[in-house]
Design a protein around this motif. Structure first.
Motif, short mmCIF file in Angstrom:
data_model
loop_
_atom_site.label_atom_id
_atom_site.label_comp_id
_atom_site.label_asym_id
_atom_site.label_seq_id
_atom_site.Cartn_x
_atom_site.Cartn_y
_atom_site.Cartn_z
N GLU A 172 0.83 -1.20 0.00
CA GLU A 172 0.00 0.00 0.00
C GLU A 172 0.87 1.26 0.00
O GLU A 172 0.59 2.22 -0.72
CB GLU A 172 -0.93 0.00 1.22
CG GLU A 172 -1.94 1.12 1.20
CD GLU A 172 -2.93 1.05 2.36
OE1 GLU A 172 -3.79 1.94 2.41
OE2 GLU A 172 -2.85 0.13 3.20
N LEU A 173 1.94 1.24 0.77
CA LEU A 173 2.86 2.37 0.82
C LEU A 173 3.50 2.61 -0.55
O LEU A 173 3.55 3.74 -1.04
CB LEU A 173 3.95 2.12 1.87
CG LEU A 173 5.04 3.17 2.00
CD1 LEU A 173 4.45 4.53 2.36
CD2 LEU A 173 6.07 2.73 3.04
N GLU A 174 3.93 1.56 -1.19
CA GLU A 174 4.55 1.69 -2.52
C GLU A 174 3.55 2.23 -3.54
O GLU A 174 3.88 3.08 -4.37
CB GLU A 174 5.10 0.35 -2.99
CG GLU A 174 5.84 0.44 -4.30
CD GLU A 174 6.47 -0.87 -4.71
OE1 GLU A 174 6.63 -1.08 -5.92
OE2 GLU A 174 6.80 -1.69 -3.84
N ALA A 175 2.31 1.75 -3.49
CA ALA A 175 1.28 2.22 -4.42
C ALA A 175 1.02 3.72 -4.23
O ALA A 175 0.88 4.46 -5.21
CB ALA A 175 -0.01 1.43 -4.22
N LYS A 176 0.96 4.16 -2.98
CA LYS A 176 0.73 5.59 -2.71
C LYS A 176 1.92 6.43 -3.16
O LYS A 176 1.75 7.54 -3.66
CB LYS A 176 0.45 5.83 -1.22
CG LYS A 176 -0.87 5.27 -0.76
CD LYS A 176 -2.05 5.97 -1.40
CE LYS A 176 -3.34 5.39 -0.88
NZ LYS A 176 -4.52 6.01 -1.47
N ARG A 177 3.12 5.92 -3.00
CA ARG A 177 4.31 6.64 -3.47
C ARG A 177 4.29 6.78 -4.99
O ARG A 177 4.69 7.82 -5.52
CB ARG A 177 5.58 5.94 -3.00
CG ARG A 177 5.86 6.14 -1.53
CD ARG A 177 7.11 5.44 -1.09
NE ARG A 177 7.45 5.77 0.29
CZ ARG A 177 8.28 5.07 1.04
NH1 ARG A 177 8.87 4.00 0.55
NH2 ARG A 177 8.53 5.43 2.29
N GLU A 178 3.86 5.76 -5.68
CA GLU A 178 3.74 5.82 -7.14
C GLU A 178 2.67 6.85 -7.53
O GLU A 178 2.85 7.58 -8.48
CB GLU A 178 3.41 4.44 -7.71
CG GLU A 178 4.58 3.50 -7.75
CD GLU A 178 5.73 4.01 -8.62
OE1 GLU A 178 5.48 4.51 -9.73
OE2 GLU A 178 6.88 3.90 -8.16
N GLN A 179 1.58 6.86 -6.80
CA GLN A 179 0.51 7.84 -7.03
C GLN A 179 1.04 9.26 -6.87
O GLN A 179 0.75 10.14 -7.67
CB GLN A 179 -0.62 7.59 -6.02
CG GLN A 179 -1.98 7.57 -6.58
CD GLN A 179 -3.01 7.31 -5.48
OE1 GLN A 179 -2.71 6.97 -4.33
NE2 GLN A 179 -4.26 7.48 -5.83
N LEU A 180 1.84 9.47 -5.82
CA LEU A 180 2.42 10.78 -5.57
C LEU A 180 3.37 11.17 -6.69
O LEU A 180 3.34 12.30 -7.17
CB LEU A 180 3.14 10.79 -4.22
CG LEU A 180 3.86 12.09 -3.85
CD1 LEU A 180 2.85 13.24 -3.73
CD2 LEU A 180 4.64 11.92 -2.56
N LYS A 181 4.18 10.23 -7.12
CA LYS A 181 5.13 10.50 -8.21
C LYS A 181 4.37 10.92 -9.47
O LYS A 181 4.77 11.86 -10.15
CB LYS A 181 5.98 9.27 -8.49
CG LYS A 181 7.08 9.51 -9.51
CD LYS A 181 7.77 8.24 -9.94
CE LYS A 181 8.70 7.71 -8.91
NZ LYS A 181 9.48 6.54 -9.41
N THR A 182 3.28 10.24 -9.75
CA THR A 182 2.47 10.56 -10.91
C THR A 182 1.88 11.97 -10.80
O THR A 182 1.90 12.73 -11.76
CB THR A 182 1.33 9.53 -11.09
OG1 THR A 182 1.92 8.23 -11.25
CG2 THR A 182 0.47 9.83 -12.29
N LEU A 183 1.36 12.30 -9.63
CA LEU A 183 0.79 13.64 -9.41
C LEU A 183 1.85 14.73 -9.55
O LEU A 183 1.57 15.80 -10.10
CB LEU A 183 0.16 13.73 -8.02
CG LEU A 183 -1.27 13.25 -7.87
CD1 LEU A 183 -1.70 13.34 -6.41
CD2 LEU A 183 -2.22 14.05 -8.72
N GLU A 184 3.03 14.48 -9.02
CA GLU A 184 4.08 15.49 -9.04
C GLU A 184 4.68 15.71 -10.42
O GLU A 184 5.15 16.80 -10.71
CB GLU A 184 5.18 15.13 -8.04
CG GLU A 184 4.75 15.27 -6.61
CD GLU A 184 5.83 14.91 -5.61
OE1 GLU A 184 5.81 15.49 -4.51
OE2 GLU A 184 6.68 14.04 -5.90
#
Length: 66
Positions: free
Chosen positions: A52-64
């Motif tokens: 879950e942590l990795e998925a959220k980090r990927e989500q953040l990277k995409t947003l940024e």
């Protein structure tokens, strides 16, 4: 609060949860063979927390990068 800020706050909480799960797994491993029956459950919780942590980090990277 922006989506990025919200996601960063969520990642911070997930990171703490993942580290706690990691420590639980570590503690369990040091106690073996006591409580060996709980290895799969503790390992699954640790896996889920880091996934879950990795998925959220990927989500953040995409947003940024958008």
């Amino acid at each position: 609060m922006s989506d990025v800020e919200t996601l960063k706050a969520e990642i911070k909480k997930l990171s703490a949860r993942a580290m706690n799960a990691k420590m639980n797994l570590h503690d369990l491993s040091e106690e073996l063979p006591l409580n060996w029956q709980t290895v799969l459950d503790v390992a699954q919780k640790t896996y889920d927390a880091f996934a879950e942590l990795e998925a959220k980090r990927e989500q953040l990277k995409t947003l940024e990068t958008a």
